[in-house]
Design a protein around this motif. Structure first.
Motif, mmCIF file in Angstrom:
data_model
loop_
_atom_site.group_PDB
_atom_site.id
_atom_site.type_symbol
_atom_site.label_atom_id
_atom_site.label_comp_id
_atom_site.label_asym_id
_atom_site.label_seq_id
_atom_site.Cartn_x
_atom_site.Cartn_y
_atom_site.Cartn_z
ATOM 1 N N ALA A 43 38.627 47.948 13.511
ATOM 2 C CA ALA A 43 38.556 48.842 12.361
ATOM 3 C C ALA A 43 37.112 49.253 12.085
ATOM 4 O O ALA A 43 36.167 48.524 12.367
ATOM 5 N N TYR A 44 36.960 50.448 11.548
ATOM 6 C CA TYR A 44 35.668 51.023 11.215
ATOM 7 C C TYR A 44 35.586 51.067 9.697
ATOM 8 O O TYR A 44 36.333 51.810 9.047
ATOM 9 N N LYS A 45 34.712 50.250 9.118
ATOM 10 C CA LYS A 45 34.666 50.081 7.656
ATOM 11 C C LYS A 45 33.699 51.079 7.024
ATOM 12 O O LYS A 45 32.566 51.219 7.462
ATOM 13 N N LEU A 46 34.178 51.727 5.963
ATOM 14 C CA LEU A 46 33.396 52.715 5.231
ATOM 15 C C LEU A 46 33.159 52.256 3.796
ATOM 16 O O LEU A 46 34.033 51.664 3.172
ATOM 17 N N PHE A 47 31.965 52.563 3.290
ATOM 18 C CA PHE A 47 31.646 52.366 1.880
ATOM 19 C C PHE A 47 31.898 53.692 1.175
ATOM 20 O O PHE A 47 31.484 54.744 1.657
ATOM 21 N N VAL A 94 44.588 54.774 8.015
ATOM 22 C CA VAL A 94 43.849 53.929 7.079
ATOM 23 C C VAL A 94 44.391 52.507 7.208
ATOM 24 O O VAL A 94 45.553 52.250 6.896
ATOM 25 N N GLU A 95 43.549 51.597 7.702
ATOM 26 C CA GLU A 95 43.958 50.200 7.851
ATOM 27 C C GLU A 95 44.027 49.507 6.487
ATOM 28 O O GLU A 95 44.921 48.710 6.233
ATOM 29 N N SER A 96 43.039 49.803 5.631
ATOM 30 C CA SER A 96 43.031 49.244 4.273
ATOM 31 C C SER A 96 42.152 50.104 3.380
ATOM 32 O O SER A 96 41.267 50.806 3.851
ATOM 33 N N GLU A 156 38.940 51.071 5.492
ATOM 34 C CA GLU A 156 38.867 50.758 6.922
ATOM 35 C C GLU A 156 39.751 51.734 7.674
ATOM 36 O O GLU A 156 40.958 51.807 7.426
ATOM 37 N N MET A 157 39.127 52.481 8.591
ATOM 38 C CA MET A 157 39.847 53.400 9.465
ATOM 39 C C MET A 157 40.095 52.686 10.785
ATOM 40 O O MET A 157 39.348 51.792 11.166
ATOM 41 N N SER A 158 41.136 53.092 11.523
ATOM 42 C CA SER A 158 41.510 52.351 12.719
ATOM 43 C C SER A 158 40.540 52.515 13.883
ATOM 44 O O SER A 158 40.433 51.623 14.719
ATOM 45 N N THR A 159 39.821 53.651 13.957
ATOM 46 C CA THR A 159 38.860 53.843 15.056
ATOM 47 C C THR A 159 37.549 54.403 14.524
ATOM 48 O O THR A 159 37.495 54.957 13.418
ATOM 49 N N GLU A 160 36.509 54.278 15.332
ATOM 50 C CA GLU A 160 35.207 54.830 14.950
ATOM 51 C C GLU A 160 35.284 56.348 14.817
ATOM 52 O O GLU A 160 34.674 56.927 13.915
ATOM 53 N N GLU A 161 36.053 56.995 15.695
ATOM 54 C CA GLU A 161 36.189 58.459 15.643
ATOM 55 C C GLU A 161 36.809 58.892 14.318
ATOM 56 O O GLU A 161 36.363 59.864 13.697
ATOM 57 N N GLU A 162 37.845 58.176 13.887
ATOM 58 C CA GLU A 162 38.478 58.499 12.603
ATOM 59 C C GLU A 162 37.526 58.215 11.449
ATOM 60 O O GLU A 162 37.477 58.967 10.471
ATOM 61 N N GLY A 163 36.761 57.146 11.572
ATOM 62 C CA GLY A 163 35.769 56.822 10.548
ATOM 63 C C GLY A 163 34.713 57.900 10.418
ATOM 64 O O GLY A 163 34.356 58.302 9.304
ATOM 65 N N GLN A 164 34.225 58.395 11.547
ATOM 66 C CA GLN A 164 33.220 59.468 11.517
ATOM 67 C C GLN A 164 33.822 60.751 10.941
ATOM 68 O O GLN A 164 33.159 61.469 10.192
#
Length: 84
Positions: free
Chosen positions: A2-6, A29-31, A50-58
């Motif tokens: 997971a790729y965590k975002l603030f 969205v993982e959480s 938390e997004m499932s991949t870095e690409e989705e997070g970006q």
């Protein structure tokens, strides 16, 4: 992994469900967690997604950073590890 975002600048009325729904268009969205005060239970105005991949997070950072959510402009970036 997971790729965590603030997510900062959230309206104090934002629920975890609303936070998750705002980020869902960018991927899985993982959480989604809105941080609250332990004593009052009131939102502190920020949270983590938390997004499932870095690409989705970006994609979520590019799509949501500086945008309005519930009448307030939110800041979205990659979460940094908690320091002591």
């Amino acid at each position: 992994m997971a790729y965590k975002l603030f997510v900062g600048g959230l309206p104090f009325s934002t629920t975890q469900e609303e936070l998750e729904a705002a980020f869902a268009p960018f991927g899985t969205v993982e959480s989604a967690v809105v941080i609250t005060d332990h004593e009052t239970g009131r939102s502190k105005g920020f949270g983590f997604v938390e997004m499932s991949t870095e690409e989705e997070g970006q994609a979520a950072i590019n799509g949501m950073n500086g945008k309005e959510l519930g009448g307030r402009t939110v800041t979205v970036n990659q979460a940094r590890p908690k320091t002591a």
